[in-house]
Design a protein around this motif. Structure first.
Motif, PDB file in Angstrom:
ATOM      1  N   TYR A  34       0.852  -1.197   0.000  1.00  0.00           N
ATOM      2  CA  TYR A  34       0.000   0.000   0.000  1.00  0.00           C
ATOM      3  C   TYR A  34       0.885   1.243   0.000  1.00  0.00           C
ATOM      4  N   HIS A  93       1.107   2.462   4.103  1.00  0.00           N
ATOM      5  CA  HIS A  93       0.426   1.916   5.276  1.00  0.00           C
ATOM      6  C   HIS A  93       1.519   1.421   6.238  1.00  0.00           C
ATOM      7  N   ASN A  96       1.205   0.358  12.706  1.00  0.00           N
ATOM      8  CA  ASN A  96       0.557   0.919  13.892  1.00  0.00           C
ATOM      9  C   ASN A  96      -0.278   2.164  13.620  1.00  0.00           C
ATOM     10  N   THR A  97      -0.363   2.569  12.375  1.00  0.00           N
ATOM     11  CA  THR A  97      -1.217   3.699  12.032  1.00  0.00           C
ATOM     12  C   THR A  97      -1.652   3.522  10.585  1.00  0.00           C
ATOM     13  N   LEU A  98      -2.619   4.294  10.165  1.00  0.00           N
ATOM     14  CA  LEU A  98      -3.143   4.047   8.819  1.00  0.00           C
ATOM     15  C   LEU A  98      -2.082   4.286   7.759  1.00  0.00           C
ATOM     16  N   VAL A  99      -1.490   5.474   7.815  1.00  0.00           N
ATOM     17  CA  VAL A  99      -0.589   5.906   6.761  1.00  0.00           C
ATOM     18  C   VAL A  99       0.485   6.820   7.339  1.00  0.00           C
ATOM     19  N   PHE A 101       3.596   9.509   5.681  1.00  0.00           N
ATOM     20  CA  PHE A 101       4.032  10.153   4.450  1.00  0.00           C
ATOM     21  C   PHE A 101       5.541  10.348   4.451  1.00  0.00           C
TER      22      PHE A 101
ATOM     23  N   LEU B  45       3.109  16.294   4.848  1.00  0.00           N
ATOM     24  CA  LEU B  45       1.750  15.879   5.177  1.00  0.00           C
ATOM     25  C   LEU B  45       1.729  14.955   6.399  1.00  0.00           C
ATOM     26  N   TRP B  47      -1.160  12.375   8.364  1.00  0.00           N
ATOM     27  CA  TRP B  47      -2.490  11.816   8.495  1.00  0.00           C
ATOM     28  C   TRP B  47      -2.974  11.982   9.926  1.00  0.00           C
ATOM     29  N   TYR B  50      -9.189   8.748  10.574  1.00  0.00           N
ATOM     30  CA  TYR B  50     -10.310   8.516   9.659  1.00  0.00           C
ATOM     31  C   TYR B  50     -11.549   8.112  10.435  1.00  0.00           C
ATOM     32  N   ASN B  58     -10.335   5.677  13.550  1.00  0.00           N
ATOM     33  CA  ASN B  58      -8.945   5.262  13.738  1.00  0.00           C
ATOM     34  C   ASN B  58      -8.122   6.537  13.745  1.00  0.00           C
ATOM     35  N   TYR B  59      -7.389   6.755  14.843  1.00  0.00           N
ATOM     36  CA  TYR B  59      -6.669   8.005  14.998  1.00  0.00           C
ATOM     37  C   TYR B  59      -5.161   7.803  14.938  1.00  0.00           C
ATOM     38  N   ASN B  60      -4.456   8.827  14.478  1.00  0.00           N
ATOM     39  CA  ASN B  60      -3.001   8.829  14.561  1.00  0.00           C
ATOM     40  C   ASN B  60      -2.631   8.789  16.049  1.00  0.00           C
ATOM     41  N   PRO B  61      -1.801   7.828  16.446  1.00  0.00           N
ATOM     42  CA  PRO B  61      -1.455   7.720  17.877  1.00  0.00           C
ATOM     43  C   PRO B  61      -0.903   9.017  18.469  1.00  0.00           C
ATOM     44  N   ASN B 100      -8.210   2.239  -0.008  1.00  0.00           N
ATOM     45  CA  ASN B 100      -7.264   1.304   0.592  1.00  0.00           C
ATOM     46  C   ASN B 100      -5.952   2.012   0.945  1.00  0.00           C
ATOM     47  N   PHE B 101      -5.966   2.744   2.036  1.00  0.00           N
ATOM     48  CA  PHE B 101      -4.775   3.440   2.533  1.00  0.00           C
ATOM     49  C   PHE B 101      -4.277   4.500   1.557  1.00  0.00           C
ATOM     50  N   PHE B 103      -5.724   8.281  -0.761  1.00  0.00           N
ATOM     51  CA  PHE B 103      -6.661   9.396  -0.674  1.00  0.00           C
ATOM     52  C   PHE B 103      -6.910   9.964  -2.071  1.00  0.00           C
TER      53      PHE B 103
END
Lengths: 110, 116
Positions: A34, A93, A96-99, A101, B45, B47, B50, B58-61, B100-101, B103
């Motif tokens: 991903y 991806h 431990n987190t979605l994404v 950068f 950037l 994230w 979402y 689901n949050y950025n830690p 899927n991961f 944007f």
């Protein structure tokens, strides 16, 4: 978690090809397919170019291509044009987190 | 392709709550994931988090303790609240549709400055 590593800047002349790298770890780029690439012109929102390592987003020119080897992904722009001058960001991806950068790469067309 | 538009105050005082709303048009908020992404001036950037149309989040830690995402399907909107803000939260905030991961659709972005 640290951002993915991209070169701060790259440059090329019209008609040439350039490659931007995106280095990660086995927890992100190396562990998942991903990986995405975005183009951002000044003052504009990012635009999705590539997703799932090498799939082009709708309407994106064939001049843009993506690949991955191990924990490093790459974006290649062929037949460079003046309009390609922009900032480019990779993303992946992670476990431990979605994404996360990359830090971004400024492309200058000479 | 949906259109997204952020709205909210452009200036927030330190220690207060940053609140933004994203209005989705040209498509339904249902069936999709929706994210917030921010970009400090001159930087990269990040994230933020979402929310799924069911309300799952689901949050950025790094922001989880200060962040709340919500949505209103009747208005086709989703929202962000970030509390206890500091100057480090100054950024352009984007709302996005999430697949899927990645944007594929972005709002134009809105600059939020944290300053007294």
């Amino acid at each position: 978690q640290s951002a993915l590593t991209q070169p701060a800047s790259v440059s090329g002349s019209p008609g040439q090809s350039i490659t931007i790298t995106c280095a990660g770890t086995s927890s992100d780029v190396g562990g998942y397919d991903y990986v995405s690439w975005y183009q951002q012109h000044p003052g504009k929102a990012p635009k999705l170019l590539i997703y799932y390592v090498s799939s082009r987003s709708s309407g994106i020119s064939h001049r843009f291509s993506g690949s991955k080897s191990g924990s490093t992904a790459s974006l290649t722009i062929s037949e460079l044009q003046a309009e390609d001058e922009a900032d480019y960001y990779c993303s992946s991806h992670t476990f431990n987190t979605l994404v996360i950068f990359g830090g971004g790469t400024k492309l200058t067309v000479l | 392709q949906v259109q997204l538009q952020e709205s909210g105050p452009g200036l927030v005082k330190p220690s207060e709550t940053l609140s933004l709303t994203c209005t989705v048009s040209g498509g339904s908020i249902s069936g999709n994931y929706w994210s917030w992404i921010r970009q400090p001036p001159g930087k990269g950037l990040e994230w933020i988090g979402y929310i799924y149309y069911t309300g799952n989040t689901n949050y950025n830690p790094s922001l989880k303790s200060r962040l709340t995402l919500s949505l209103d399907t009747s208005k086709n909107q989703f929202s962000l609240k970030l509390n206890s803000v500091t100057a480090a939260d100054t950024a352009v905030y984007y709302c996005t549709r999430t697949t899927n991961f990645d944007f594929p659709d972005w709002g134009q972005g809105t600059l939020v400055t944290v300053s007294s």
